[in-house]
Design an enzyme around this catalytic site. Structure first.
Site, PDB file in Angstrom:
ATOM      1  N   TYR A 142       0.844  -1.203   0.000  1.00 38.82           N
ATOM      2  CA  TYR A 142       0.000   0.000   0.000  1.00 38.82           C
ATOM      3  C   TYR A 142       0.875   1.246   0.000  1.00 38.82           C
ATOM      4  CZ  TYR A 142      -3.228   3.558   1.785  1.00 38.82           C
ATOM      5  OH  TYR A 142      -3.962   4.714   1.953  1.00 38.82           O
ATOM      6  N   GLU A 151     -11.642   6.080   5.177  1.00 36.52           N
ATOM      7  CA  GLU A 151     -10.984   6.818   6.274  1.00 36.52           C
ATOM      8  C   GLU A 151     -11.977   7.041   7.409  1.00 36.52           C
ATOM      9  OE1 GLU A 151      -7.868   7.521   6.840  1.00 36.52           O
ATOM     10  OE2 GLU A 151      -6.952   7.329   4.870  1.00 36.52           O
ATOM     11  N   TRP A 161      -5.309   2.041  10.388  1.00 32.88           N
ATOM     12  CA  TRP A 161      -5.572   1.957   8.944  1.00 32.88           C
ATOM     13  C   TRP A 161      -5.377   0.533   8.444  1.00 32.88           C
ATOM     14  CZ3 TRP A 161      -8.375   3.830   5.407  1.00 32.88           C
ATOM     15  CH2 TRP A 161      -8.116   3.561   4.064  1.00 32.88           C
TER      16      TRP A 161
END
Length: 186
Positions: free
Chosen positions: A20, A42, A50
């Site tokens: 990522y 988010e 995350w």
């Protein structure tokens, strides 16, 4: 002997997180639907890490019909119950309802002739902002302004910290560390 790539510290050694970081995080995103999807993810991340969302991203995409705003905007109580029963996603009624409302807002903006990508990038005048590569704030005056505007439009789970994390993720701000190989690339 080849020298290992230097990158930001936050992805650690997790292969999913490293991929990522190396391929997506901080790359300027100009697709309105993708900007919206990332803003929604988010929001789901609020209060969590995350990596938790990243590990569930494909399940989220399946559960939210590819994050197609036209489909999500039509979700009803039956869909909410289906999502609340889905162990593949973060099961928060408030966040699910906020995503449905956000899809309706996205479509209203579109109907009014306002492109979501143009809206998002208008805050930076279409430019990528660059952090100093040493410190990473939790929020900025700009993320506070964007947060206020999103809230005024009816979005939820878009506080200044969430908005700043989103700005980093979609490349509106380049916060790769000074030593990170991706800093110059993005």
């Amino acid at each position: 002997m080849s020298k290992a790539k230097q990158r930001c510290r936050w992805p650690g050694e997790d292969p999913l997180y490293v991929a990522y970081h190396d391929e997506e995080w901080g790359v300027p995103q100009h697709d309105g639907r993708m900007l919206w999807e990332m803003l929604m993810l988010e929001g789901f991340q609020a209060g969590l890490s995350w990596i938790t969302v990243l590990r569930k991203r494909e399940a989220f995409r399946k559960a939210f019909k590819g994050f197609d705003p036209a489909k999500v905007a039509r979700f009803n109580e039956k869909d909410i119950e289906r999502l609340l029963a889905d162990p593949g996603i973060i099961r928060s009624r408030a966040k699910i309802e906020a995503t449905i409302t956000a899809a309706q807002i996205y479509l209203d903006m579109q109907k009014g002739g306002e492109d979501f990508a143009d809206y998002c990038w208008s805050f930076t005048e279409g430019k990528v902002l660059k952090g100093d590569g040493k410190t990473v704030p939790a929020s900025t005056p700009l993320s506070e302004d964007i947060s206020k505007d999103l809230k005024k439009r009816g979005f939820k789970f878009v506080g200044p910290t969430i908005v700043y994390a989103w700005m980093q993720a979609v490349g509106m701000v380049n916060d790769h560390a000074a030593h990170c190989f991706r800093r110059k690339e993005v």
